[in-house]
Write a protein that holds these residues in place. Structure first.
Motif, mmCIF file in Angstrom:
data_model
loop_
_atom_site.group_PDB
_atom_site.id
_atom_site.type_symbol
_atom_site.label_atom_id
_atom_site.label_comp_id
_atom_site.label_asym_id
_atom_site.label_seq_id
_atom_site.Cartn_x
_atom_site.Cartn_y
_atom_site.Cartn_z
ATOM 1 N N ALA A 155 0.811 -1.231 -0.116
ATOM 2 C CA ALA A 155 -0.133 -0.033 0.077
ATOM 3 C C ALA A 155 0.893 1.181 0.139
ATOM 4 O O ALA A 155 1.935 1.297 0.660
ATOM 5 C CB ALA A 155 -0.835 0.007 1.165
ATOM 6 N N GLY A 211 -2.454 4.309 -3.425
ATOM 7 C CA GLY A 211 -2.535 3.250 -4.504
ATOM 8 C C GLY A 211 -1.864 1.854 -4.124
ATOM 9 O O GLY A 211 -1.364 1.746 -2.644
ATOM 10 N N PHE A 212 -1.870 1.008 -4.792
ATOM 11 C CA PHE A 212 -1.275 -0.499 -4.551
ATOM 12 C C PHE A 212 -0.264 -0.843 -5.540
ATOM 13 O O PHE A 212 -0.535 -0.587 -6.686
ATOM 14 C CB PHE A 212 -2.620 -1.477 -4.438
ATOM 15 C CG PHE A 212 -3.584 -0.856 -3.485
ATOM 16 C CD1 PHE A 212 -3.612 -1.295 -2.247
ATOM 17 C CD2 PHE A 212 -4.703 -0.161 -3.865
ATOM 18 C CE1 PHE A 212 -4.502 -1.017 -1.117
ATOM 19 C CE2 PHE A 212 -5.647 0.192 -2.903
ATOM 20 C CZ PHE A 212 -5.372 -0.113 -1.425
ATOM 21 N N ALA A 242 -5.558 3.969 -6.361
ATOM 22 C CA ALA A 242 -6.598 3.027 -5.363
ATOM 23 C C ALA A 242 -7.955 3.164 -6.073
ATOM 24 O O ALA A 242 -8.756 2.019 -6.261
ATOM 25 C CB ALA A 242 -6.704 3.680 -3.821
#
Length: 237
Positions: A85, A105-106, A146
């Motif tokens: 993450a 975001g990831f 995300a």
């Protein structure tokens, strides 16, 4: 007269999917023991302890496609595939409900580990840095914002070595889910833009060797691939 210290330091940064801007890395936090099958595999600890965190240096992060030198001071380099993450906004002492809004975001990640050094540290009740916080130890893929990662947190992680599956799990099997992880971390540290959180690994960890190619697939995210290079040596050794 004291001579000036003249050097430049390039800040580690990761690409962001669909954007020209990059994500500058500030800190790298890793969650220890966040899947029950991995706890049982390693024969360590309670299965519902509060999450704990260790850190890697920002310049340990390497991008997808990199060749990672086999590090010195180990004969047991192991992979740990993880969801990462990326934090986008500052926060402290967050509730789980509020914490997820701070995630930018990831990405797919790998926590490379000198397992023999980690075991020695654990047996001697010393910090894990020798086993965890070495050069090139935190490969990370491109970051997907995300709001474009629908389904990722309920998706799957698959790590393969030389195209052979080695780790496979549902991300829903994390002991502590993402909002809980971010919340717990924010109680001890003020999270800031640029922080990366590696959220733990499932069972299936094992050694890799020079020439091995590691691939991590996570539902909805860009693929992460790295190749293990030849053994790195230091001139002083």
């Amino acid at each position: 007269m004291t001579p000036a210290l003249l050097w430049s330091i390039d800040q580690t940064a990761l690409p962001v999917v669909g954007r020209t801007e990059v994500f500058p890395v500030r800190r790298v936090y890793c969650v220890g023991r966040n899947y029950i099958d991995h706890i049982r595999e390693m024969r360590e600890g309670s299965e519902r302890d509060d999450p704990f965190f260790f850190q890697k240096p920002p310049d340990a992060v390497v991008a997808t496609g990199a060749t990672v030198p086999y590090p010195p001071q180990t004969d047991d380099l192991q992979f740990e595939g993880e969801l990462v993450a990326a934090i986008g906004t500052e926060g402290a002492d967050l509730s789980p409900r509020d914490a997820v809004a701070h995630v930018f975001g990831f990405a797919a990640g790998i926590d490379l580990t000198r397992r023999d050094r980690q075991r020695e540290c654990r047996e001697m009740a010393r910090p894990w840095e020798a086993g965890k916080s070495f050069d090139h130890s935190a490969p990370c893929g491109p970051i997907l914002p995300a709001d474009e990662a629908a389904g990722t947190l309920s998706g799957e992680l698959l790590l393969s070595v030389n195209d052979e599956p080695r780790q496979r799990t549902s991300l829903e099997l994390m002991i502590w889910d993402l909002p809980e992880i971010v919340s717990h971390l924010s109680r001890s540290y003020r999270i800031m833009p640029g922080d990366l959180i590696y959220t733990g690994t499932p069972a299936g960890v094992a050694a890799v060797h020079p020439g091995d190619r590691i691939r991590v697939d996570i539902t909805g995210l860009p693929v992460l691939t790295v190749t293990i290079g030849e053994r790195e040596t230091h001139a002083s050794q």
